[in-house]
Design an enzyme around this catalytic site. Structure first.
Site, mmCIF file in Angstrom:
data_model
loop_
_atom_site.group_PDB
_atom_site.id
_atom_site.type_symbol
_atom_site.label_atom_id
_atom_site.label_comp_id
_atom_site.label_asym_id
_atom_site.label_seq_id
_atom_site.Cartn_x
_atom_site.Cartn_y
_atom_site.Cartn_z
ATOM 1 N N GLY A 26 0.812 -1.210 -0.014
ATOM 2 C CA GLY A 26 0.102 -0.229 0.033
ATOM 3 C C GLY A 26 0.803 1.273 0.008
ATOM 4 O O GLY A 26 0.426 2.150 -0.683
ATOM 5 N N TYR A 174 -8.257 -16.565 5.305
ATOM 6 C CA TYR A 174 -7.816 -15.687 4.579
ATOM 7 C C TYR A 174 -7.969 -16.222 2.820
ATOM 8 O O TYR A 174 -8.611 -15.332 2.214
ATOM 9 C CB TYR A 174 -6.302 -15.651 4.756
ATOM 10 C CG TYR A 174 -5.640 -14.687 3.774
ATOM 11 C CD1 TYR A 174 -5.528 -13.122 3.876
ATOM 12 C CD2 TYR A 174 -4.646 -15.422 2.757
ATOM 13 C CE1 TYR A 174 -4.826 -12.411 3.096
ATOM 14 C CE2 TYR A 174 -3.875 -14.359 1.873
ATOM 15 C CZ TYR A 174 -4.089 -12.974 1.923
ATOM 16 O OH TYR A 174 -3.408 -12.216 1.059
#
Length: 266
Positions: A26, A174
């Site tokens: 990110g 996940y």
């Protein structure tokens, strides 16, 4: 980055979620979009990183923001927990309130979870679903609700993992939640195509963000023909291209950017 926002993305506004660590994907994406001239709202949730073996950034979120050039006319920050169903709306609205519009959404955030079948719990399944899959879908909904279609470059980029290419037996919550993102891509793209908004999903493959131990790092390198893990910059370049004018013809795709990862060789 240019202080006046000059570059191919000048005048556009992006939201990048999951940008709380300088070693992370990110952060690299936010840095690239800023360098391309965009205004960027970054989101993170430090308590999640604190719970993980790799921990949060040693410099804290202030150090992360400073490394991006500091908050100001083109960079804003919001701490927000996507476990709460109202958070996607809050993040999108904050971007609009801060910068006046939103053109690009990069939903890079993720909840990591190391649970195999024996350790699997309903609570962790629910949490991974909420943070990874539900929040991504709601972010897309909120983006669509406020996006001005008269502005150019409506883009949504989501993130999946490699669960559709190989099993992830030690990370079941996940993998399931990331699989939902892979599956929602084409449907979201079709829902927004008539408005000129593209939706794509990136599977970045093994990326060195400091999460893997020495043993796993060496094992994975043996299955990567270029002899190295992916770097956050490898992912950021792809995202920057997808959200630029050059990526305008690509929509509904799950792009596997894995450097030729040979799962069978592990």
């Amino acid at each position: 980055m240019g202080s006046n926002g000059d570059g191919p993305l000048a005048g556009r506004v992006a939201v990048v979620t999951g940008a709380g660590r300088r070693a992370g994907i990110g952060f690299a994406i936010a840095r690239d979009l800023l360098a391309a001239g965009a205004s960027v709202l970054v989101q993170s949730w430090t308590p999640h990183d604190d719970e993980q073996p790799w921990g949060s950034d040693p410099a804290g979120i202030d150090g992360v923001l400073e490394a991006l050039g500091g908050t100001g006319p083109r960079l804003a920050y919001l701490a927000a927990d996507f476990a709460a169903p109202e958070t996607p709306g809050r993040v999108v609205q904050y971007a609009v309130e801060t910068f006046g519009a939103i053109d690009v959404l990069v939903a890079n955030h993720a909840r990591s979870s190391l649970q195999g079948l024996g350790e699997l719990t309903a609570a962790e399944l629910d949490m991974c679903w909420a943070v990874n899959a539900r929040a991504s879908a709601l972010l897309a909904q909120e983006f669509a609700a406020v996006h001005d279609d008269a502005r150019p470059g409506g883009r949504i980029v989501l993130f999946t993992s490699g669960q559709h290419l190989g099993p992830m037996r030690r990370e079941i919550p996940y993998a399931i939640s990331k699989g939902a993102i892979q599956q929602m891509t084409l449907t979201l793209a079709d829902a927004l195509a008539d408005r000129g908004i593209t939706v794509n999903t990136v599977n970045p493959g093994p990326v060195d963000t400091g999460w893997a131990d020495e043993e796993l790092t060496a094992k994975v390198v043996g299955a990567l023909p270029f002899g190295r893990w992916g770097a956050p910059d490898d992912v950021a370049r792809l995202v920057r291209w997808l959200v630029s004018d050059e990526g305008r013809w690509i929509t509904g795709q799950v792009i596997n950017s894995e450097g030729g990862f040979r799962r069978w060789a592990m």
